[in-house]
Design a protein around this motif. Sequence first.
Motif, PDB file in Angstrom:
ATOM      1  N   ASN A 166      -9.420  17.525-104.527  1.00 38.44           N
ATOM      2  CA  ASN A 166      -8.944  17.743-106.037  1.00 38.44           C
ATOM      3  C   ASN A 166      -7.174  17.562-106.259  1.00 38.44           C
ATOM      4  N   ARG A 170      -5.433  14.944-108.787  1.00 33.53           N
ATOM      5  CA  ARG A 170      -5.000  15.775-110.226  1.00 33.53           C
ATOM      6  C   ARG A 170      -4.693  14.711-110.903  1.00 33.53           C
ATOM      7  N   GLN A 238       1.815  15.412-112.773  1.00 36.24           N
ATOM      8  CA  GLN A 238       1.392  14.940-111.236  1.00 36.24           C
ATOM      9  C   GLN A 238       3.169  15.031-110.779  1.00 36.24           C
ATOM     10  N   SER A 251      -2.300  22.179-116.022  1.00 34.71           N
ATOM     11  CA  SER A 251      -3.362  21.908-115.381  1.00 34.71           C
ATOM     12  C   SER A 251      -4.222  21.180-115.081  1.00 34.71           C
ATOM     13  N   SER A 252      -4.416  21.179-116.835  1.00 31.76           N
ATOM     14  CA  SER A 252      -5.725  19.451-117.384  1.00 31.76           C
ATOM     15  C   SER A 252      -5.030  19.095-118.267  1.00 31.76           C
TER      16      SER A 252
END
Length: 337
Positions: A166, A170, A238, A251-252
């Motif tokens: 995970n 990212r 990143q 976060s997304s």
Amino acid sequence: MSVGLEFAVGGLAGLLDCCVLHWVDTLKVRAQDRRPLLMDLKTGGKLNLQGKPLLPATASVLRSVYAGFSTNFSLKVPYMAGLFACMQANKHMIGMAEKVSGREISPGTAQMISAALTGIEVSLFLGPLEMVRIQGQNCGKGGIVDATRAVYNSAPTPRTMFGAVNAFSRGLNATTHRELKYCLGQFVLCGAIADQMAKVMGGNPDKDWAPKIAGACIGGIACTLVSHPDDVIKTRMQTHLRGDSHFSAYSSYLSTGMHIVKNEGVHALFYGSIARCFIRVPLGLSIITLSSPMIRSTLEPLFVSSSPEAQKEPFKQPQPQVPTRPQPLLIVGLNEN
């Protein structure tokens, strides 16, 4: 053309591209995260060149703009090798599907499908490599080993395989969006523009350099302008890892884009676009477009001689030609008396 040949061509073209244009990549990712373009790798602030003699100042600038070179090198070479290999493998796969189904699709459609599949495929390994590169290039985490360790350490504790995967993935969604558009531009749009420019200029798009460079520059600018917001979102996600104050905001893919637009404006999605859209990609595509045919023609005999088809055919010694004696010339229809 074999997949192995295209893998080698892409890798060598990527090596050349990385060595020449790494400094533009560095300026691009720093501009996207609003960091000093000439960054002091120790403090993270602006590089202070005041009072330094010319040679030490030049060395400091080169160290700054070529920071994380090993991380970019370890990304660019396998990325370009995989890009070329996946494109060729997808063409083979489409050809096999046509034979099985008994239906043919147009060359343009086949090229678009191959390019789109390639963009998705390369994103799967490019995303983690981009994570490592960003840490070395934009965050001053050092070379490939230290930058990889920094990404791994960002995984939640206690660290598990799922947590590590995970952490390294990212920004993968943003990478996929970017690569899908970029591959369609590189493999479809650039070629179409080169063909049209060749018609206007009266040249050959396969042999003349001018249509190729025009296609690479115009197509490169177009596809990077469309995909640049994806690149900005990827860089933000990143760069700000676990423990950073902006980690939750980035976060997304969607939440990062909305956070940037809400707090900085739509124009923030185009930070670093001059370096990427008008310098990095047009020059990079020109280098790759011009160098790859020369690399391919140099390597092709090696792959042809080592292919299974070539090995199945026994070597035939050329037989010397035996000179034949000249036959007497017969003249018919003359009176012998």
